[in-house]
Design a protein around this motif. Structure first.
Motif, mmCIF file in Angstrom:
data_model
loop_
_atom_site.group_PDB
_atom_site.id
_atom_site.type_symbol
_atom_site.label_atom_id
_atom_site.label_comp_id
_atom_site.label_asym_id
_atom_site.label_seq_id
_atom_site.Cartn_x
_atom_site.Cartn_y
_atom_site.Cartn_z
ATOM 1 N N ASP A 55 0.680 5.344 0.273
ATOM 2 C CA ASP A 55 -0.196 6.451 0.636
ATOM 3 C C ASP A 55 -0.285 7.429 -0.535
ATOM 4 O OD1 ASP A 55 -1.064 9.060 1.742
ATOM 5 O OD2 ASP A 55 -1.028 7.971 3.633
ATOM 6 N N TYR A 78 0.851 -1.192 0.000
ATOM 7 C CA TYR A 78 0.000 0.000 0.000
ATOM 8 C C TYR A 78 0.885 1.240 0.000
ATOM 9 C CZ TYR A 78 -3.230 3.626 1.524
ATOM 10 O OH TYR A 78 -3.967 4.787 1.616
ATOM 11 N N THR A 87 1.135 11.196 0.788
ATOM 12 C CA THR A 87 2.547 11.341 1.144
ATOM 13 C C THR A 87 3.473 10.561 0.212
ATOM 14 O OG1 THR A 87 2.458 9.459 2.676
ATOM 15 C CG2 THR A 87 1.883 11.642 3.544
ATOM 16 N N ASP A 132 4.387 7.552 0.767
ATOM 17 C CA ASP A 132 5.152 6.620 1.593
ATOM 18 C C ASP A 132 4.554 5.216 1.509
ATOM 19 O OD1 ASP A 132 6.793 8.683 2.404
ATOM 20 O OD2 ASP A 132 5.566 9.148 4.174
ATOM 21 N N ASP A 148 3.597 1.753 3.220
ATOM 22 C CA ASP A 148 3.248 1.255 4.542
ATOM 23 C C ASP A 148 3.867 -0.133 4.707
ATOM 24 O OD1 ASP A 148 2.211 0.583 6.957
ATOM 25 O OD2 ASP A 148 0.107 0.883 6.433
ATOM 26 N N HIS A 153 5.394 5.601 -6.179
ATOM 27 C CA HIS A 153 3.991 6.018 -6.206
ATOM 28 C C HIS A 153 3.141 4.850 -6.668
ATOM 29 C CE1 HIS A 153 3.956 6.239 -10.628
ATOM 30 N NE2 HIS A 153 5.155 6.781 -10.516
#
Length: 301
Positions: A19, A17, A22, A24, A26, A242
């Motif tokens: 985000d 996943y 952001t 980032d 997970d 991304h």
């Protein structure tokens, strides 16, 4: 006969996943599994061992050894135990405190350093063509260069040729634009396989239990590595992570000159009414004739 399968533990793609705000990742959601292409490599090694035994080769099951090798932390033993459950004979984990920052060329140097330190080099080295996390496809070819072995990459079919006295493999490579390349190769050899190579078996419960009890030794590969690999420059630079962009959906707009009833029908039909569709009924022979006439009228055949 000595077969070595180099494997890697990677995150399950369904558990990754990113985000969207952001950017980032997970890492807490990661579910670690054995890399799909590496599973097929282990399955190919086990099938080759069974084929040698079934044809009465003196280097059959009793003398054919399958070893799985990985470079990873403690939790990477899960991938090794999965390979043991599939039919591998032994497993070994390499690890160093700084190995988490190593790139694919350094990883290949670590694997090659350990294999060179053994009494005998493997007759056959199997690797997945790419991992599901970074998908660089570098470790296999770099390992072949380090071991000075001939290599065949992107193998999607593997078969043991029975008529040859020596161990000869028939390999089908996956090329660009749907092309295929058919090869015959003798050992020693390094092969990278795709996830389309085979359908891995489901290990039995006794095999699972035995793999959980197996002892997996751990070695530091740094002693067998050249300093040039340990103190070299970074092999690649990560610029951005991304989530993949969703594919655009084409929504057919209704014709504004039609009535409201007709426009609703076009929306429900997804624009098919504007494409002059035709529903044909009849026997299979009649349907085939209509289809052939349709293709001929539009110049397809």
């Amino acid at each position: 006969m000595y077969i070595c399968v180099c494997i890697k533990q990677t995150p399950d793609s369904a558990s990754v996943y990113v985000d969207p705000i952001t950017g980032d990742v997970d890492y807490e959601r990661f579910v670690q599994v054995l890399n799909p292409a590496d599973v097929c490599a282990v399955e190919a090694a086990v099938r080759l061992k069974e084929a040698l035994y079934s044809r009465g080769d003196p280097r059959g099951r009793s003398d054919c050894t399958i070893k799985v090798l990985t470079l990873g932390p403690k939790d990477a033993e899960g991938a090794l135990r999965a390979a043991l459950a599939l039919g591998a004979d032994s497993a070994l984990r390499l690890w160093n405190v700084g190995a988490g920052e190593w790139g694919p060329f350094t990883v290949a140097a670590a694997l090659a350093g350990h294999l060179k330190s053994e009494t005998f080099l493997p007759d056959l080295v199997l690797c997945g063509d790419r991992s599901s996390d970074w998908s660089s496809g570098i470790v296999g070819p770099a390992l072949a260069e380090q071991l000075d072995l001939p290599q065949v990459t992107s193998v999607m079919q593997l078969k043991l040729l029975e008529e040859h006295e020596t161990v000869t493999l028939q390999l089908t490579r996956k090329l660009e634009r749907g092309y295929r390349e058919l090869l015959e190769a003798e050992l020693p050899l390094l092969i990278t396989v795709t996830s389309d190579l085979n359908e891995p078996r489901y290990p039995s419960l006794p095999a699972h239990l035995a793999s959980l009890k197996a002892e997996i030794p751990v070695l530091d590969p740094q002693a067998q590595m050249s300093d040039s690999w340990l103190h070299g420059t970074d092999e690649m630079t990560l610029l951005e992570i991304h989530a993949p962009r969703p594919l655009p959906r084409h929504i057919s707009a209704p014709n504004s000159r039609h009535s409201a009833y007709q426009r609703i029908g076009e929306i429900v039909a997804g624009g098919a009414t504007g494409r002059k569709t035709q529903l044909v009924q009849g026997t299979p022979e009649e349907l085939a004739k209509v289809l052939i006439d349709f293709l001929k009228n539009r110049g397809f055949v």
